[in-house]
Design a protein around this motif. Structure first.
Motif, PDB file in Angstrom:
ATOM      1  N   SER A 166       5.973   0.146  50.848  1.00  0.00           N
ATOM      2  CA  SER A 166       4.615   0.668  50.646  1.00  0.00           C
ATOM      3  C   SER A 166       4.158   0.475  49.207  1.00  0.00           C
ATOM      4  O   SER A 166       2.972   0.237  48.942  1.00  0.00           O
ATOM      5  CB  SER A 166       4.567   2.141  51.007  1.00  0.00           C
ATOM      6  OG  SER A 166       5.436   2.858  50.158  1.00  0.00           O
ATOM      7  N   TYR A 196      -5.435   2.713  53.438  1.00  0.00           N
ATOM      8  CA  TYR A 196      -4.215   3.314  53.961  1.00  0.00           C
ATOM      9  C   TYR A 196      -4.349   4.809  54.227  1.00  0.00           C
ATOM     10  O   TYR A 196      -3.355   5.493  54.489  1.00  0.00           O
ATOM     11  CB  TYR A 196      -3.033   3.013  53.030  1.00  0.00           C
ATOM     12  CG  TYR A 196      -2.647   1.556  53.125  1.00  0.00           C
ATOM     13  CD1 TYR A 196      -1.875   1.103  54.192  1.00  0.00           C
ATOM     14  CD2 TYR A 196      -3.107   0.624  52.209  1.00  0.00           C
ATOM     15  CE1 TYR A 196      -1.557  -0.233  54.325  1.00  0.00           C
ATOM     16  CE2 TYR A 196      -2.799  -0.721  52.328  1.00  0.00           C
ATOM     17  CZ  TYR A 196      -2.017  -1.141  53.399  1.00  0.00           C
ATOM     18  OH  TYR A 196      -1.715  -2.467  53.529  1.00  0.00           O
ATOM     19  N   MET A 199       4.768   2.278  55.932  1.00  0.00           N
ATOM     20  CA  MET A 199       4.581   3.710  55.691  1.00  0.00           C
ATOM     21  C   MET A 199       4.215   4.412  56.982  1.00  0.00           C
ATOM     22  O   MET A 199       3.612   3.841  57.868  1.00  0.00           O
ATOM     23  CB  MET A 199       3.439   3.924  54.689  1.00  0.00           C
ATOM     24  CG  MET A 199       3.784   3.595  53.271  1.00  0.00           C
ATOM     25  SD  MET A 199       5.219   4.461  52.658  1.00  0.00           S
ATOM     26  CE  MET A 199       4.485   5.818  51.755  1.00  0.00           C
TER      27      MET A 199
END
Lengths: 385, 135
Positions: free
Chosen positions: A113, A135, B1
């Motif tokens: 990430s 995100y 993620m």
């Protein structure tokens, strides 16, 4: 330049400008902030007075920002040395430096990430806010993620050769995580992969670019107006982007001709075979299975074996697909979904309906869950008739 | 993620190890607890993993549609409702193991006697957007 600011052009200059600053001895973290400031300044002043040499302008402004940022602190003496040594802002070698930036931002010491966020900012020239929105995290969180990532790589020598595979994994992640925001991440991933392909001659970079183009081509057809997923077999193929397909196929063929096969080329080959079929019925599943065999050999990934079972089910019939599936661990993600599909093809509607419902309960994304629930509902409605 | 919800219950979770109701703590213990929660959130922001944290009032109202042109029906709060959410934290982390690790730390927030509460927190993954590459 026209008075309309070309944001993509501006952002495409970001990595080479950053590389110039780092080559001049600026530390990566401060230089990266300075380039962001220069990009923001460009957005503000270029529409009214576009520079003749956009890159030179950005280098000058970013360098000034960097000097300002270091002026106040203890690095003063070092800064003065830098100013003394400042080279002429003449032609900067763009290509190799850009490649080094990709390596740095995808450094193996970074969590995926963090590597994604840093790549989008330092190489892609996106703002922290844009990345945060893409995100779905607060801007403050994304700012910390990026600044930690910068600190992590601050000790890495800029001219150290990196591993292309780690860069490709990062770009693949950017492309594949279809989050939304005001930035089209899939398009951005294609842009960054294209830029990488221009900087390095590597068949897997070409393979990933081809893979992206071939999947991007189907994007308009894969979602119904209500937002639900349209499976490949049911997509309106007239809505596929033929230019994107043609480019992807051409890039892939050139890469395959070099006879250095890798997983992205093999995945792209499968996507190309789908793209090549005028209708779902005309899909060359036998060849697709052969490519899955290559992929299994290259990756030994259970997820690949799962997808291979679907292809076997199409090429040799659902019973053969189920036999291939029986060799796999049923705790694999999407195992129940694949089993449901193969039983559906085999006409065992009761089993298929039960497995679709089970798969829906474990689906990792909302669109897939809704799709699987609909499949279960379709079969249950048919059975009760 | 991957995003996870760390869910904290007023009621409905298994009993905590240090299960003394908050109104029996000393004021200092309450302050220490609140500070721990703040520090925890600040630390997660620093690691780039924080998304959101909210606390809910203990009592709510049940509402349902009652037909065209009619106001919604309201009812409750029901004292007997088994499951009562107290609040949540949303985190964006590398994976399930990290989510469990952080929930464990959050559960160690100090309570009565300044000792960890060991309360049970529920860890729930968010459903994601579909991936671009499907086969």
């Amino acid at each position: 330049m026209s008075t309309q600011l070309d944001e993509l052009l501006l952002r495409s200059l970001a990595p080479s400008v950053l590389a110039v600053l780092v080559r001049r001895g600026a530390d990566f973290a401060t230089a990266e902030d300075a380039v962001q400031d220069a990009l923001v300044e460009a957005v503000r002043v270029w529409p009214a007075g576009p520079p003749r040499d956009p890159k030179g302008w950005l280098v000058t402004v970013a360098w000034r920002r960097f000097i300002d940022a270091t002026r106040a602190d203890a690095a003063r003496r070092r800064r003065e040395e830098l100013v003394d040594e400042e080279p002429e802002p003449g032609p900067a070698p763009g290509v190799d430096d850009t490649l080094q930036l990709y390596f740095l931002c995808a450094h193996p010491s970074l969590a995926p990430s963090s590597a994604v966020a840093l790549t989008l900012r330092a190489v892609g020239g996106l703002t922290t806010r844009q990345i945060a929105r893409a995100y779905l995290v607060p801007e403050a969180t994304m700012a910390q993620r990026i600044s930690r990532a910068k600190r992590s790589v601050s000790g890495v020598r800029f001219d150290q050769p990196g591993d292309v595979a780690t860069v490709l994994r990062v770009l693949y992640l950017v492309f594949n995580e279809g989050y939304s925001g005001d930035v089209d991440l899939a398009a951005e991933a294609i842009r960054l992969t294209r830029q990488l392909a221009a900087a390095i001659d590597h068949p897997e970079v070409a393979g990933l670019l081809a893979l992206m183009l071939l999947h991007f081509a189907r994007r308009a057809a894969r979602t119904a107006p209500d937002g639900s997923l349209v499976p490949l077999a049911e997509q309106d193929r007239s809505r596929w982007d033929t230019a994107s397909i043609a480019e992807g196929v051409e890039i892939l063929q050139a890469a395959l001709a070099r006879d250095r096969l890798g997983e992205f080329q093999a995945q792209a080959a499968i996507a190309a075979l789908h793209a090549d079929a005028p209708t779902a019925e005309e899909t060359d599943w036998v060849q697709i299975v052969e490519w899955y065999d290559e992929l299994v050999r290259l990756t030994d990934s259970p997820v690949v074996r799962l997808n291979r079972a679907v292809a076997v089910g199409q090429a040799d019939g659902p019973r053969a697909g189920l036999a291939a599936l029986a060799e796999l661990d049923d705790s694999l993600p999407r195992h129940a979904a694949v089993a449901a599909y193969l039983h559906d093809l085999d006409g065992d509607l009761a089993t298929a309906a039960r497995l679709y419902a089970e798969a829906a309960r474990h689906a990792p994304d909302l669109a897939e869950r809704d799709h699987l629930t609909r499949q279960a509902a379709r079969l249950n409605a048919r059975r009760s008739r | 993620m991957a995003k996870y919800l760390l869910l904290k219950h007023y009621r409905g979770a298994p009993a905590a190890v240090n299960d003394v109701p908050m109104d029996r703590w000393t004021p200092e213990e309450i302050s220490t607890h609140v500070q721990y929660m703040r520090d925890f959130a600040a630390r997660l922001e620093g690691t780039g993993e924080f998304v959101d944290a909210q606390a809910l009032a203990a009592e709510g109202t049940w509402v349902r549609y009652d037909g065209e042109g009619r106001p919604p029906v309201t009812d409750g709060p029901f004292a007997e409702t088994k499951d009562l959410i107290a609040g949540w934290m949303v985190i964006d982390v590398g994976g399930y193991e990290r989510a469990v690790e952080l929930a464990g730390e959050l559960s160690a927030a100090p309570g009565a006697g300044g000792q960890p509460i060991h309360e049970w927190l529920e860890v729930r993954p968010f459903l994601t957007e579909p991936p671009t590459i499907t086969e």
